[in-house]
Write a protein that holds these residues in place. Structure first.
Motif, PDB file in Angstrom:
ATOM      1  N   GLN A  86     -44.500 -24.664  44.558  1.00 13.34           N
ATOM      2  CA  GLN A  86     -44.958 -26.610  44.433  1.00 13.34           C
ATOM      3  C   GLN A  86     -43.456 -26.965  43.803  1.00 13.34           C
ATOM      4  O   GLN A  86     -42.539 -27.933  44.245  1.00 13.34           O
ATOM      5  N   TYR A  87     -42.176 -25.276  43.630  1.00 14.88           N
ATOM      6  CA  TYR A  87     -41.339 -25.732  43.327  1.00 14.88           C
ATOM      7  C   TYR A  87     -40.314 -25.699  44.819  1.00 14.88           C
ATOM      8  O   TYR A  87     -38.938 -26.046  44.524  1.00 14.88           O
ATOM      9  N   MET A  88     -40.716 -25.843  45.502  1.00 10.41           N
ATOM     10  CA  MET A  88     -40.197 -25.704  47.078  1.00 10.41           C
ATOM     11  C   MET A  88     -40.159 -26.722  48.228  1.00 10.41           C
ATOM     12  O   MET A  88     -39.648 -27.449  48.971  1.00 10.41           O
ATOM     13  N   ARG A  89     -41.617 -26.835  48.394  1.00 11.54           N
ATOM     14  CA  ARG A  89     -41.904 -27.793  48.733  1.00 11.54           C
ATOM     15  C   ARG A  89     -43.675 -28.737  48.186  1.00 11.54           C
ATOM     16  O   ARG A  89     -43.826 -29.382  48.948  1.00 11.54           O
ATOM     17  N   GLY A  90     -43.596 -28.726  46.926  1.00  8.74           N
ATOM     18  CA  GLY A  90     -44.651 -29.712  46.377  1.00  8.74           C
ATOM     19  C   GLY A  90     -44.358 -30.415  45.991  1.00  8.74           C
ATOM     20  O   GLY A  90     -43.923 -31.317  46.431  1.00  8.74           O
ATOM     21  N   PRO A  93     -40.136 -29.900  43.864  1.00  6.34           N
ATOM     22  CA  PRO A  93     -39.135 -29.502  44.878  1.00  6.34           C
ATOM     23  C   PRO A  93     -37.916 -29.247  44.041  1.00  6.34           C
ATOM     24  O   PRO A  93     -37.063 -29.927  45.239  1.00  6.34           O
ATOM     25  N   VAL A  94     -37.876 -28.801  43.226  1.00  6.37           N
ATOM     26  CA  VAL A  94     -36.569 -28.930  42.249  1.00  6.37           C
ATOM     27  C   VAL A  94     -34.888 -27.844  42.870  1.00  6.37           C
ATOM     28  O   VAL A  94     -34.090 -27.725  43.214  1.00  6.37           O
ATOM     29  N   LEU A  95     -36.240 -26.543  43.808  1.00 10.39           N
ATOM     30  CA  LEU A  95     -35.444 -25.349  44.034  1.00 10.39           C
ATOM     31  C   LEU A  95     -34.132 -25.339  44.843  1.00 10.39           C
ATOM     32  O   LEU A  95     -33.250 -25.889  44.774  1.00 10.39           O
ATOM     33  N   VAL A  96     -34.084 -26.254  45.390  1.00  4.46           N
ATOM     34  CA  VAL A  96     -32.918 -25.975  46.765  1.00  4.46           C
ATOM     35  C   VAL A  96     -32.111 -27.152  46.035  1.00  4.46           C
ATOM     36  O   VAL A  96     -31.105 -26.632  46.328  1.00  4.46           O
ATOM     37  N   PRO A 104     -33.953 -24.762  54.988  1.00  8.57           N
ATOM     38  CA  PRO A 104     -34.724 -23.572  55.839  1.00  8.57           C
ATOM     39  C   PRO A 104     -34.134 -22.640  55.145  1.00  8.57           C
ATOM     40  O   PRO A 104     -34.203 -21.564  55.765  1.00  8.57           O
ATOM     41  N   GLU A 105     -32.909 -22.741  54.612  1.00 12.16           N
ATOM     42  CA  GLU A 105     -31.621 -21.498  54.197  1.00 12.16           C
ATOM     43  C   GLU A 105     -32.743 -20.659  53.190  1.00 12.16           C
ATOM     44  O   GLU A 105     -33.165 -19.553  52.682  1.00 12.16           O
ATOM     45  N   LEU A 106     -33.673 -20.939  51.987  1.00 10.02           N
ATOM     46  CA  LEU A 106     -34.185 -20.460  50.790  1.00 10.02           C
ATOM     47  C   LEU A 106     -34.742 -20.353  51.815  1.00 10.02           C
ATOM     48  O   LEU A 106     -35.417 -19.281  51.070  1.00 10.02           O
ATOM     49  N   GLU A 107     -36.031 -20.760  52.610  1.00  4.46           N
ATOM     50  CA  GLU A 107     -37.005 -20.079  52.896  1.00  4.46           C
ATOM     51  C   GLU A 107     -36.889 -19.356  53.622  1.00  4.46           C
ATOM     52  O   GLU A 107     -37.306 -18.094  53.908  1.00  4.46           O
ATOM     53  N   ASP A 108     -36.271 -18.878  54.653  1.00  2.00           N
ATOM     54  CA  ASP A 108     -35.785 -17.538  55.578  1.00  2.00           C
ATOM     55  C   ASP A 108     -35.269 -16.032  54.117  1.00  2.00           C
ATOM     56  O   ASP A 108     -35.926 -15.461  54.356  1.00  2.00           O
ATOM     57  N   LEU A 235     -52.820 -20.791  47.857  1.00  3.05           N
ATOM     58  CA  LEU A 235     -53.999 -20.758  47.669  1.00  3.05           C
ATOM     59  C   LEU A 235     -53.274 -21.642  45.608  1.00  3.05           C
ATOM     60  O   LEU A 235     -54.232 -22.184  45.522  1.00  3.05           O
ATOM     61  N   ILE A 236     -51.792 -21.569  46.426  1.00  2.00           N
ATOM     62  CA  ILE A 236     -51.608 -22.837  44.974  1.00  2.00           C
ATOM     63  C   ILE A 236     -51.377 -24.360  45.889  1.00  2.00           C
ATOM     64  O   ILE A 236     -52.008 -24.936  45.071  1.00  2.00           O
ATOM     65  N   SER A 237     -50.989 -24.178  47.101  1.00  2.00           N
ATOM     66  CA  SER A 237     -50.314 -25.895  47.851  1.00  2.00           C
ATOM     67  C   SER A 237     -51.730 -24.944  49.043  1.00  2.00           C
ATOM     68  O   SER A 237     -50.345 -25.423  49.925  1.00  2.00           O
ATOM     69  N   ASN A 238     -52.877 -25.622  49.473  1.00  2.00           N
ATOM     70  CA  ASN A 238     -52.901 -25.047  50.657  1.00  2.00           C
ATOM     71  C   ASN A 238     -52.050 -26.210  51.964  1.00  2.00           C
ATOM     72  O   ASN A 238     -52.293 -27.404  51.700  1.00  2.00           O
ATOM     73  N   GLY A 239     -51.509 -25.852  52.849  1.00  2.00           N
ATOM     74  CA  GLY A 239     -51.046 -26.769  54.053  1.00  2.00           C
ATOM     75  C   GLY A 239     -50.124 -26.697  53.992  1.00  2.00           C
ATOM     76  O   GLY A 239     -48.992 -27.615  54.426  1.00  2.00           O
ATOM     77  N   SER A 240     -48.992 -26.458  52.677  1.00  2.00           N
ATOM     78  CA  SER A 240     -47.935 -27.592  51.986  1.00  2.00           C
ATOM     79  C   SER A 240     -46.284 -26.500  52.933  1.00  2.00           C
ATOM     80  O   SER A 240     -45.026 -26.335  53.131  1.00  2.00           O
ATOM     81  N   HIS A 241     -46.915 -24.876  53.638  1.00  2.00           N
ATOM     82  CA  HIS A 241     -46.231 -24.143  54.716  1.00  2.00           C
ATOM     83  C   HIS A 241     -46.915 -23.555  55.224  1.00  2.00           C
ATOM     84  O   HIS A 241     -48.319 -23.654  54.979  1.00  2.00           O
TER      85      HIS A 241
END
Length: 414
Positions: A86-90, A93-96, A104-108, A235-241
């Protein structure tokens, strides 16, 4: 929607925003650590239906559940630090922005493709292949996944309310009244697909612990941590990633905590989608049966992914998916017209599980006494037509999920 669910602790936790480990443990009645299908002598202890944690699942009107029953929650302890999607793609999304990175850097880092030094200096990040060459005595000097994100948040002095909720070690297990519903005509309880996500996560956690116990090689454990993060995401957000977890038979996306939160807060209220079946049923079933027969011929041997046999199977499965393209294009035209230019991306996402669904269709048909496909038989034709319509409904919902959780997010972060 059951009004008594409003403004409950369970409703707050299902949103997974500003939900810390401390808050999850505070309101939990006990740990859930076993799947329901690996219990002995029908013991429910430690499962998602443990009566000590959640109370008994008894036949009653769910709208009359007591306030005590609504807030009977449990928790699952994660063997790794996981990033809250939820804090990355939900929804938050404030982490970035907080970390001053590109997504993409964060997801790596989150998914173990990049390691950073323990001092969280991302300018000295290394790849997995480089990490594997580091001597064992130096490996502890590098971090990845949730541990790395925690370290980066400390270095960037991210506000505590974000830091505590963005990386988690526990997952809340919702009250039983929110996961099972009494189906009076069939005289039984029906479980929400949210239960599938809980069971899958528990199975993955238990697998991780077994591999860790026998000291599996680091490269295997790295993949396990990546997979575990993915199961937490679903489980938290199916389909966000990545691709969503779906019902293997209908391609219907499983519900997640986000879907439960949307239902409770009525965020999911909308007009039903326009669905007109445009699929060539005969062409779809014929191709599916051809794939089924080809699969049967391959059962006696194991083939490499780049073998001619697997390449032929892949080509046949792509042909099967393409039969559904007119339906999906029509669905987007009628319901999400502004996203038509992204039809190829939506299509690949939505039909990802169609070959598996088609294979299961024949297995279920055999179990139901229908057998192989005989178009001249009206009963067979009616049965398989319903199967294809179920798959159409599933991929329509998967397409809507992609637009809601990935395409719109991509627009918002441009």
């Amino acid at each position: 929607m059951i009004k008594s669910w409003y403004n409950t602790i369970a409703a707050q936790l299902s949103g997974m925003i500003e939900v810390s480990d401390e808050k999850i443990i505070q309101y939990s009645n006990g740990e859930v650590n076993r799947t329901t299908f690996d219990t002995e002598n029908d013991l429910k202890t430690g499962t998602i239906i443990d009566p000590v944690i959640f109370g008994d699942l008894v036949r009653e009107n769910m709208s009359k559940i007591s306030s005590e029953g609504i807030n009977k929650l449990g928790h699952i302890a994660l063997p790794i630090a996981a990033v809250n999607i939820q804090y990355m793609r939900g929804r938050k999304p404030v982490l970035v922005k907080e970390l001053g990175m590109k997504l993409p850097e964060l997801e790596d880092i989150v998914y173990g493709r990049t390691y950073i030094p323990a001092d969280a200096d991302c300018s000295r990040a290394i790849s997995v292949s480089e990490y594997m060459k580091v001597s064992n005595s130096k490996k502890e000097d590098y971090l990845t996944g949730g541990e790395a994100v925690s370290k980066m948040m400390e270095r960037k002095q991210v506000p505590k309310e974000i830091k505590d909720a963005a990386v988690i070690h526990y997952i809340p297990v919702m009250p039983i009244c929110m996961r099972y519903f009494w189906c009076d005509p069939e005289k039984r309880y029906l479980g929400s697909s949210l239960n599938n996500r809980y069971e899958s996560l528990l199975a993955r956690i238990n697998r991780y612990k077994r591999l860790e116990k026998i000291n599996c090689p680091e490269v295997i454990m790295l993949n396990e941590r990546r997979e575990l993060q993915g199961y937490v995401d679903m489980l938290i957000s199916n389909g966000s990633h990545s691709y969503p977890a779906v019902n293997s038979y209908t391609c219907q996306p499983d519900d997640s905590l986000e879907e439960l939160f949307a239902t409770i807060t009525e965020l999911s209220k909308k007009n039903p989608p326009i669905l007109k079946s445009t699929t060539d049923i005969l062409a779809f079933i014929s191709k599916a049966e051809e794939i089924h027969q080809y699969n049967e011929s391959l059962n006696d041997e194991t083939y490499a992914l780049d073998s001619p046999e697997m390449q032929k199977l892949d080509a046949m499965e792509e042909e099967l998916k393409e039969i559904l393209r007119p339906f999906l294009e029509m669905y987007l035209e009628e319901n999400h017209k502004i996203y038509l230019e992204f039809v190829d991306s939506v299509f690949q996402y939505a039909v990802h599980s169609v070959p598996q669904a088609a294979e299961l269709m024949f297995e279920h048909a055999k179990e139901n006494g229908v057998g192989g496909f005989h178009p001249e038989n009206e009963e067979h034709m009616a049965y398989y037509t319903k199967c294809v319509k179920d798959i159409e409904q599933g991929i329509a919902n998967a397409a809507a999920l992609y637009i809601k959780k990935q395409l719109r997010f991509a627009f918002a972060t441009k």
